[in-house]
Design an enzyme around this catalytic site. Structure first.
Site, mmCIF file in Angstrom:
data_model
loop_
_atom_site.group_PDB
_atom_site.id
_atom_site.type_symbol
_atom_site.label_atom_id
_atom_site.label_comp_id
_atom_site.label_asym_id
_atom_site.label_seq_id
_atom_site.Cartn_x
_atom_site.Cartn_y
_atom_site.Cartn_z
ATOM 1 N N TYR A 102 37.909 45.023 36.068
ATOM 2 C CA TYR A 102 36.492 45.124 36.391
ATOM 3 C C TYR A 102 35.650 44.604 35.223
ATOM 4 C CZ TYR A 102 38.077 47.989 40.265
ATOM 5 O OH TYR A 102 38.711 48.427 41.394
ATOM 6 N N ASN A 133 32.780 45.065 49.286
ATOM 7 C CA ASN A 133 33.130 43.756 49.844
ATOM 8 C C ASN A 133 33.526 43.928 51.309
ATOM 9 O OD1 ASN A 133 34.239 41.223 50.461
ATOM 10 N ND2 ASN A 133 36.165 41.701 49.426
ATOM 11 N N CYS A 165 39.162 41.127 46.748
ATOM 12 C CA CYS A 165 38.817 42.275 45.914
ATOM 13 C C CYS A 165 40.060 43.067 45.505
ATOM 14 C CB CYS A 165 37.792 43.157 46.612
ATOM 15 S SG CYS A 165 38.270 43.708 48.253
ATOM 16 N N HIS A 166 41.168 42.860 46.221
ATOM 17 C CA HIS A 166 42.410 43.556 45.875
ATOM 18 C C HIS A 166 42.978 43.073 44.541
ATOM 19 C CE1 HIS A 166 43.616 39.949 48.173
ATOM 20 N NE2 HIS A 166 44.689 39.943 47.397
ATOM 21 N N GLU A 216 51.420 38.578 47.140
ATOM 22 C CA GLU A 216 50.931 37.400 46.426
ATOM 23 C C GLU A 216 51.797 37.065 45.218
ATOM 24 O OE1 GLU A 216 46.750 37.503 45.531
ATOM 25 O OE2 GLU A 216 46.212 37.630 47.651
#
Length: 181
Positions: free
Chosen positions: A100, A123, A131-132, A158
């Protein structure tokens, strides 16, 4: 008031609700999504072109055939600050994470770490606006409007896809790009 069209799609993480306005995708929500206000006034339209595009691109993403989304987005529900945060999120490369604090630095709002976290949590377009990929400075997984288990699953998906085809020597922690770690 704008018309919002929606459809439901299956994903490996459970059902997703996709929403679109005449300007683009305006929502991707998990089943028990925090901050989701419901579909009152929306029109079920599984043939809407933006929804069909988003559905296909999400299928490709989960199948390991897509790392970036190419969709028109409607972010008009967000404030100028939220939109800036969401634009910053879209710059975090596939398979990488940031904190963040790093995201606040990246959008040139270094003192706004908490506000960045709040905007991240609001979001409306999960997965497509990633946002993950934002984690605590300590590396811990923290809040996710779609649920921490879904956040963890997306990051694992991912990372495993980003590693495919790389020599074992390169399979360490995600590398930093654009100031993201």
């Amino acid at each position: 008031m704008k018309t919002v069209h929606y459809m439901n799609v299956d994903s490996p993480l459970g059902p997703l609700l996709l929403a679109a306005s005449e300007n683009g995708i305006c929502g991707v929500y998990f089943e028990h999504h925090k901050h989701f206000k419901g579909i009152a006034g929306w029109q079920l339209n599984p043939q809407h072109p933006f929804l069909l595009q988003a559905s296909q691109q999400l299928r490709d993403y989960f199948a390991g055939q897509r790392q970036d989304f190419d969709l028109p987005l409607d972010l008009s529900a967000g404030t100028a600050f939220q939109q800036a945060v969401w634009a910053g999120l879209r710059q975090i490369p596939f398979g990488m994470t940031t904190s963040y604090g790093q995201l606040a630095q990246h959008i040139r709002q270094p003192a706004a770490v908490r506000a960045v976290g709040a905007a991240n949590g609001r979001n409306p377009i999960s997965i497509i606006i990633p946002c993950h990929r934002v984690i605590a400075g300590s590396g811990a997984l923290t809040g996710y409007a779609g649920g921490l288990e879904n956040k963890k699953a997306l990051l694992i998906l991912e990372k495993s896809q980003a590693m495919q085809g790389q020599p074992d020597a390169q399979r360490g922690p995600a590398q930093s790009a654009l100031g993201f770690a």
